[in-house]
Write a protein that holds these residues in place. Structure first.
Motif, short mmCIF file in Angstrom:
data_model
loop_
_atom_site.label_atom_id
_atom_site.label_comp_id
_atom_site.label_asym_id
_atom_site.label_seq_id
_atom_site.Cartn_x
_atom_site.Cartn_y
_atom_site.Cartn_z
N PRO A 288 40.63 -20.42 -22.07
CA PRO A 288 42.03 -20.51 -21.65
C PRO A 288 42.90 -21.40 -22.54
N GLU A 289 42.36 -21.91 -23.66
CA GLU A 289 43.15 -22.80 -24.51
C GLU A 289 44.44 -22.13 -24.96
N GLU A 290 45.52 -22.88 -24.88
CA GLU A 290 46.86 -22.34 -25.15
C GLU A 290 46.96 -21.73 -26.54
N GLY A 291 46.40 -22.42 -27.53
CA GLY A 291 46.49 -21.93 -28.89
C GLY A 291 45.82 -20.58 -29.06
N TYR A 292 44.66 -20.39 -28.42
CA TYR A 292 43.97 -19.12 -28.54
C TYR A 292 44.69 -18.01 -27.78
N VAL A 293 45.17 -18.31 -26.60
CA VAL A 293 45.87 -17.29 -25.80
C VAL A 293 47.09 -16.77 -26.55
N ASP A 294 47.82 -17.66 -27.18
CA ASP A 294 48.99 -17.26 -27.96
C ASP A 294 48.57 -16.40 -29.15
N PHE A 295 47.50 -16.81 -29.84
CA PHE A 295 46.97 -16.02 -30.96
C PHE A 295 46.53 -14.64 -30.48
N LYS A 296 45.84 -14.59 -29.36
CA LYS A 296 45.35 -13.32 -28.82
C LYS A 296 46.51 -12.36 -28.55
N GLY A 304 46.94 -3.82 -31.58
CA GLY A 304 46.73 -2.92 -30.45
C GLY A 304 45.45 -3.13 -29.68
N TRP A 305 44.63 -4.11 -30.08
CA TRP A 305 43.41 -4.41 -29.34
C TRP A 305 43.11 -5.91 -29.48
N PRO A 306 42.27 -6.46 -28.60
CA PRO A 306 42.03 -7.92 -28.61
C PRO A 306 41.22 -8.35 -29.82
N PRO A 307 41.35 -9.60 -30.22
CA PRO A 307 40.55 -10.14 -31.32
C PRO A 307 39.16 -10.54 -30.85
N ASN A 308 38.20 -10.52 -31.76
CA ASN A 308 36.90 -11.13 -31.47
C ASN A 308 36.76 -12.39 -32.33
N PRO A 340 37.47 -29.89 -49.14
CA PRO A 340 36.71 -30.85 -48.34
C PRO A 340 37.61 -31.90 -47.71
N GLY A 341 37.44 -32.14 -46.43
CA GLY A 341 38.27 -33.10 -45.72
C GLY A 341 39.41 -32.48 -44.95
N ILE A 342 39.71 -31.21 -45.21
CA ILE A 342 40.76 -30.54 -44.43
C ILE A 342 40.31 -30.43 -42.98
N ALA A 343 41.19 -30.81 -42.08
CA ALA A 343 40.86 -30.81 -40.65
C ALA A 343 42.03 -30.26 -39.85
N PHE A 344 41.70 -29.64 -38.73
CA PHE A 344 42.70 -29.14 -37.79
C PHE A 344 42.39 -29.73 -36.43
N GLU A 345 43.27 -30.56 -35.94
CA GLU A 345 43.07 -31.20 -34.64
C GLU A 345 43.27 -30.22 -33.49
N GLU A 346 44.13 -29.23 -33.72
CA GLU A 346 44.40 -28.24 -32.68
C GLU A 346 44.20 -26.85 -33.26
N GLY A 347 42.95 -26.45 -33.42
CA GLY A 347 42.66 -25.11 -33.91
C GLY A 347 42.82 -24.09 -32.80
N LEU A 348 42.59 -22.83 -33.14
CA LEU A 348 42.68 -21.78 -32.13
C LEU A 348 41.65 -21.99 -31.04
N ILE A 349 40.49 -22.46 -31.44
CA ILE A 349 39.38 -22.61 -30.49
C ILE A 349 38.75 -23.99 -30.66
N GLY A 350 39.58 -24.99 -30.65
CA GLY A 350 39.10 -26.35 -30.76
C GLY A 350 39.23 -26.90 -32.16
N PRO A 351 39.13 -28.22 -32.30
CA PRO A 351 39.29 -28.87 -33.60
C PRO A 351 38.09 -28.63 -34.51
N PHE A 352 38.33 -28.75 -35.81
CA PHE A 352 37.22 -28.70 -36.76
C PHE A 352 37.64 -29.38 -38.05
N GLU A 353 36.65 -29.81 -38.82
CA GLU A 353 36.89 -30.45 -40.11
C GLU A 353 35.85 -29.96 -41.10
N ILE A 354 36.29 -29.65 -42.30
CA ILE A 354 35.38 -29.20 -43.35
C ILE A 354 34.84 -30.42 -44.09
#
Length: 382
Positions: A288-296, A304-308, A340-354
Motif C-alpha cells: 500500500p505504499e503511496e509511491g508504489y500505488v501512484d507508480f502503478k 493498460g495492465w499492472p506492473p510486476n 556507488p553511493g546513490i541512494a533513494f530514501e523514498e523508492g517505489l518499494i522502500g529505500p535502497f542504496e547502491i
C-alpha cells in the motif's frame, strides 16, 4: 551599402537572442543522452523483459516530459537479447555502436554474466533491474543493480518452509537455461533447509533443450522421492505448468518458488492450480505504499495492465542513471565512479542504496497466491 548590411546585422542580433534564450534551458543545441535497454522480449521468459522495458520506458518518458536531464532528452534504444549468450552480446554491441551511455539490463542472470564478461573492454555501464545472481556480487566493475542478490531471499524461504510450514523432505525443480540464477538459488535454499533439520530427497533439472516439458513424467519422478515440499526455480510459465500437473495428480507437497516465477503470467496461465504457492520477494504487489500505488496507476494508464516487479525495478534503474548523470554535472563519462553511493530514501518499494560494489539491500516479504491475487503473508525487515 548600410541597407545591404542591415539584414545580416539583424540576423546576427536574432541569433544572439536565440542563444541567450537557449542557454538557461540547456536544451536547444544539446545532443540527447542515449540510453539502451537489453532484455528478452519474446518467448516464455519475456514476462520479465517486456515489463522491465516498459518500466524503464515510463521513467524515460516522464523524465523527458519534465525537461530531460539537465535539459537533455533521453533517447531510449531497445534490443532483444533473445535469451541467449550470443544474442546478449550482439544486442549490447549494437547499442554501444549506437552511442548509448549505459544499458538497462539484462533481465536474467545468465545473460548479465555473459554480457559483463564479453563487454568489459567497451567500458559500458550496466544497471540491471532483475539480475540477482551472487556470482556478480562484491566486484568493482561496470555492473550495478537495483535488486539484491538472491542469497537472503532463498535462505529466508527455506527457513519459512521448515519453521512455519513444518516441512522436512525437500525436492528441487530448477531450470538450467538460467543456470547463474537457478543453480545458486537452489544451492542456498537447500543448504539452509538442511541446516534447519530438513533433508534433500532429490532434484529434477529442466531447460536442457527447447520444446514442451513432460510435466507428468516430472511429477511421477517426484512422487517416488516422497517430498513434502518442492522448491521450483523456473520462470512463471513453467511454474504454472508444474502446478497444474501437481493439482491433476492431487500432490500434497507444498510448492515454493523463487522470485523468477512471481509474475501475473503465473496466475493467468495456471489459474486455480497456483493457489497457495509461496514466495519470498522484494516487491509485494499488494503493497500500500503511496509511491508504489501512484507508480502503478501511471503504469496502467500508459500500458493498460499492472506492473510486476520487473517493471518497478526497470523504472528505478533509469532513475539511478538519471541521478548519476545529474551528479556528474550532466556528463555521461565516468558513470561507474558516480553510481556507488546513490541512494533513494523514498523508492517505489522502500529505500535502497547502491554500495561500492554496485549491490543493494532491500526488504524481503513472504507472499502467496490467494483468490487469484498475490497476497502478502508477512512483511520483512532490512
Amino acid at each position: 551599402m548600410s541597407e545591404m548590411c542591415f539584414p545580416s546585422a539583424k540576423k546576427g542580433v536574432l541569433m544572439l537572442l536565440l542563444l541567450l534564450v537557449c542557454l538557461p534551458l540547456g536544451a536547444c543545441s544539446e545532443e540527447p543522452v542515449r540510453l539502451g535497454f537489453s532484455g528478452t522480449l519474446k518467448g516464455k521468459y519475456s514476462d520479465l523483459g517486456v515489463q522491465g522495458r516498459n518500466g524503464a520506458l515510463l521513467a524515460v518518458e516522464e523524465i523527458n516530459a519534465a525537461g530531460g536531464i539537465d535539459g537533455r532528452r533521453i533517447e531510449f534504444l531497445v534490443r532483444d537479447d533473445h535469451n541467449t549468450p550470443e544474442g546478449a552480446v550482439k544486442a549490447d554491441k549494437e547499442l554501444v555502436a549506437e552511442g548509448v551511455s549505459a544499458i538497462i539490463g539484462h533481465m536474467t542472470s545468465s545473460q548479465s554474466i555473459v554480457a559483463v564478461r564479453e563487454m568489459k573492454d567497451s567500458g559500458i555501464v550496466y544497471i540491471a533491474p532483475t539480475t540477482s545472481t551472487p556470482l556478480l556480487q562484491g566486484r568493482k566493475d561496470n555492473f550495478f543493480r537495483v535488486i539484491p542478490t538472491l542469497t537472503d531471499l532463498s535462505k529466508r524461504l527455506a527457513e519459512y518452509s521448515v519453521d512455519k510450514l513444518g516441512r522436512r523432505r525437500l525436492a528441487v525443480v530448477w531450470d538450467m537455461s538460467n543456470k547463474a540464477f537457478a543453480e545458486s538459488y537452489k544451492s542456498f535454499f537447500t543448504e539452509t533447509f538442511v541446516q534447519k533439520g530438513g533433508k534433500l530427497v532429490g532434484e529434477v533439472s529442466i531447460g536442457r533443450r527447447e520444446g514442451s516439458l513432460d510435466w507428468q513424467k516430472i511429477v511421477d519422478e517426484l512422487k517416488g522421492m516422497k517430498p513434502d515440499a518442492v522448491i521450483v526455480v523456473t520462470a512463471a510459465r513453467d511454474l504454472a505448468g508444474f502446478a497444474q500437473f501437481c493439482a491433476l495428480n492431487k500432490a500434497d507437497w507444498a510448492i515454493m518458488s523463487s522470485m523468477w516465477g512471481y509474475t501475473k503470467e503465473l496466475i493467468q496461465t495456471g489459474g486455480k492450480s497456483v493457489e497457495g504457492i509461496i514466495f519470498v520477494v522484494h516487491f509485494a504487489e499488494d503493497d500500500p505504499e503511496e509511491g508504489y500505488v501512484d507508480f502503478k496507476n501511471r503504469f496502467i494508464k500508459r500500458f493498460g495492465w499492472p506492473p510486476n516487479f520487473a517493471a518497478a525495478f526497470g523504472y528505478q534503474a533509469v532513475l539511478v542513471f538519471e541521478e548519476a548523470v545529474k551528479r556528474n554535472g550532466g556528463s555521461t563519462e565516468g558513470l561507474a565512479q558516480i553510481i556507488p553511493g546513490i541512494a533513494f530514501e523514498e523508492g517505489l518499494i522502500g529505500p535502497f542504496e547502491i554500495d561500492e560494489f554496485g549491490d543493494v539491500v532491500r526488504n524481503g516479504h513472504i507472499v502467496t497466491v490467494k483468490d487469484g491475487n498475490f497476497v502478502t503473508v508477512s512483511k520483512g525487515e532490512r
